[in-house]
Design a protein around this motif. Structure first.
Motif, PDB file in Angstrom:
ATOM      1  N   ASP A   1       0.828  -1.207   0.000  1.00  0.00           N
ATOM      2  CA  ASP A   1       0.000   0.000   0.000  1.00  0.00           C
ATOM      3  C   ASP A   1       0.864   1.258   0.000  1.00  0.00           C
ATOM      4  OD1 ASP A   1      -1.829   2.001   0.326  1.00  0.00           O
ATOM      5  OD2 ASP A   1      -2.814   1.111   2.084  1.00  0.00           O
TER       6      ASP A   1
ATOM      7  N   ALA B   1      -0.104   4.302  -0.024  1.00  0.00           N
ATOM      8  CA  ALA B   1      -0.715   5.425   0.698  1.00  0.00           C
ATOM      9  C   ALA B   1      -0.530   5.309   2.206  1.00  0.00           C
ATOM     10  CB  ALA B   1      -2.201   5.513   0.362  1.00  0.00           C
ATOM     11  N   LEU B   2       0.178   4.275   2.636  1.00  0.00           N
ATOM     12  CA  LEU B   2       0.420   4.036   4.058  1.00  0.00           C
ATOM     13  C   LEU B   2       1.931   4.024   4.283  1.00  0.00           C
ATOM     14  CD1 LEU B   2      -0.873   3.195   6.803  1.00  0.00           C
ATOM     15  CD2 LEU B   2      -0.715   0.831   6.028  1.00  0.00           C
TER      16      LEU B   2
ATOM     17  N   VAL C   1       4.515  12.604   1.249  1.00  0.00           N
ATOM     18  CA  VAL C   1       3.126  12.676   1.710  1.00  0.00           C
ATOM     19  C   VAL C   1       2.292  13.533   0.759  1.00  0.00           C
ATOM     20  CG1 VAL C   1       1.699  13.722   3.522  1.00  0.00           C
ATOM     21  CG2 VAL C   1       3.591  12.183   4.130  1.00  0.00           C
TER      22      VAL C   1
ATOM     23  N   GLU D   1      -0.443  10.632  -3.316  1.00  0.00           N
ATOM     24  CA  GLU D   1      -0.504  11.138  -1.952  1.00  0.00           C
ATOM     25  C   GLU D   1      -0.669  10.022  -0.930  1.00  0.00           C
ATOM     26  OE1 GLU D   1      -3.244  14.355  -1.288  1.00  0.00           O
ATOM     27  OE2 GLU D   1      -2.707  15.256  -3.203  1.00  0.00           O
ATOM     28  N   ALA D   2      -0.208  10.284   0.296  1.00  0.00           N
ATOM     29  CA  ALA D   2      -0.350   9.300   1.372  1.00  0.00           C
ATOM     30  C   ALA D   2      -1.665   9.529   2.108  1.00  0.00           C
ATOM     31  CB  ALA D   2       0.815   9.412   2.335  1.00  0.00           C
ATOM     32  N   ARG D   3      -2.269   8.423   2.556  1.00  0.00           N
ATOM     33  CA  ARG D   3      -3.506   8.481   3.325  1.00  0.00           C
ATOM     34  C   ARG D   3      -3.199   8.544   4.822  1.00  0.00           C
ATOM     35  NH1 ARG D   3      -4.846   3.773   1.939  1.00  0.00           N
ATOM     36  NH2 ARG D   3      -4.453   2.726   3.912  1.00  0.00           N
ATOM     37  N   GLU D   4      -2.198   7.768   5.239  1.00  0.00           N
ATOM     38  CA  GLU D   4      -1.881   7.663   6.662  1.00  0.00           C
ATOM     39  C   GLU D   4      -0.384   7.486   6.854  1.00  0.00           C
ATOM     40  OE1 GLU D   4      -3.914   4.458   8.662  1.00  0.00           O
ATOM     41  OE2 GLU D   4      -2.612   4.578  10.422  1.00  0.00           O
TER      42      GLU D   4
ATOM     43  N   SER E   1       0.193  16.679   9.975  1.00  0.00           N
ATOM     44  CA  SER E   1      -1.224  17.060  10.039  1.00  0.00           C
ATOM     45  C   SER E   1      -1.461  18.310   9.187  1.00  0.00           C
ATOM     46  CB  SER E   1      -1.641  17.329  11.488  1.00  0.00           C
ATOM     47  OG  SER E   1      -1.498  16.153  12.243  1.00  0.00           O
TER      48      SER E   1
ATOM     49  N   VAL F   1      -2.554  14.832   6.188  1.00  0.00           N
ATOM     50  CA  VAL F   1      -2.552  13.379   6.207  1.00  0.00           C
ATOM     51  C   VAL F   1      -2.904  12.898   7.620  1.00  0.00           C
ATOM     52  CG1 VAL F   1      -0.095  13.128   6.799  1.00  0.00           C
ATOM     53  CG2 VAL F   1      -1.236  11.359   5.455  1.00  0.00           C
ATOM     54  N   GLU F   2      -3.528  11.732   7.700  1.00  0.00           N
ATOM     55  CA  GLU F   2      -3.803  11.167   9.019  1.00  0.00           C
ATOM     56  C   GLU F   2      -2.498  10.661   9.628  1.00  0.00           C
ATOM     57  OE1 GLU F   2      -6.566   7.787  11.231  1.00  0.00           O
ATOM     58  OE2 GLU F   2      -6.434   7.832   9.044  1.00  0.00           O
TER      59      GLU F   2
END
Lengths: 205, 205
Positions: free
Chosen positions: A80, A82-83, A133, A142-145, A168, A172-173
């Motif tokens: 993944d 995005a992680l 990110v 882009e990254a999700r988390e 933040s 991003v989370e």
């Protein structure tokens, strides 16, 4: 110390003594073991170190040492993108991988913020992390988390706090490994079970 | 273990783990330290091991590892040729040299007699020792005294007893390090003071 073993062996002993966990006496023991097991140990270790020095580079995306660039994890399309898991050093990355619980990508900071040692954000790979990110040309979207897997030490938590604010702001989370990591503990000495638990119970930073 | 670090690094870790005092985790730490300090540690250690493997040979007289053959101690004409110290391994020789109390020559047996491990006299360099004592073409004259500097373990004392009989029959005075060496102790972990005392108080075997 008398140079009884000759300059080459004395030099080998002094280099071995610089390895973590080694002292002058254990380095002599190691040198002796190498000399006694020339074909089984000395020659293969010499070749392995030479090959490592020649072939292993730091990945241009995550900075993990590998013979490929991008490294095998960054190149793995089944993971993944995005992680992103942020670690201090490659040792922590290897510990995470041994746990088998994480299927995203990594980012090796190369150290921790430290007022005492004078390490500021510009000495770490933080700008590169923000770039990933936000989805630069290298990051591939882009990254999700972002999971912060930093040691539960003062410097580790200072760094986590700083990164949580910066990330933040980038939208991003940000999560961090659950309290399950023992306080003062270094990540790459942990057992796999603790890492799995801490990853499952990760929470907002 | 997941091959997350790549086969070259995994191989390096498995070789480092074979060094005495190292385990899988400390070997990973050592590999990480080597990768982080590439120019200061990884490259010099690779070069040092390669040089050691290429240059260091066992002396044809005493069997100590050195870049010269005969070794620097056997070639040292200021040392007493008629006084031979018998040691199990080169580590014990280095310990003797660090004490600075011995000015004769050495003979490395390459092990100890052991009924349990099936090591008999023919597996050790005992025939070569008898040859040196009798004054073969290599020994450069007969020996006056043989000092047995063997560990105070069962195998060490068995070997000392066997050598004392063989050497006495060859007509040389045989002594051994005084009781000062702690029972069960290995020679190359001793402090210099104990070695000096034990050498001074050496007695007939």
């Amino acid at each position: 110390m008398a140079a009884s073993a000759g300059p080459e062996i004395e030099r080998l002993i002094s280099l071995l003594a610089k390895l973590p966990g080694m002292g002058p006496r254990s380095a002599r023991r190691a040198a002796l073991a190498l000399l006694k097991r020339r074909e089984q140990l000395l020659v293969p270790l010499a070749a392995s170190l030479t090959e490592t020095a020649a072939k292993v580079v730091n990945c241009s995306i995550c900075a993990a040492p590998d013979t490929r660039d991008p490294c095998s994890i960054c190149s793995d399309t089944s993971r993944d993108n995005a992680l992103i898991c942020v670690v201090e050093e490659a040792g922590a990355l290897w510990a995470m991988e041994r746990s088998g619980a994480f299927r995203g990508k990594y980012h090796v900071l190369g150290g921790l913020l430290s007022a005492l040692d004078g390490v500021g954000p510009e000495q770490l790979r933080i700008a590169e992390l923000i770039g990933r990110v936000r989805g630069g040309e290298m990051g591939g979207g882009e990254a999700r988390e972002v999971v912060l897997a930093l040691p539960a030490t003062v410097d580790g938590q200072t760094t986590a706090h700083y990164l949580a604010e910066r990330l933040s702001a980038a939208g991003v989370e940000v999560t961090s490994l659950a309290r399950g990591v023992p306080v003062g503990g270094e990540l790459d000495w942990l057992d796999d079970g603790t890492i799995i638990q801490a990853l499952r119970a990760r929470r907002p930073a």
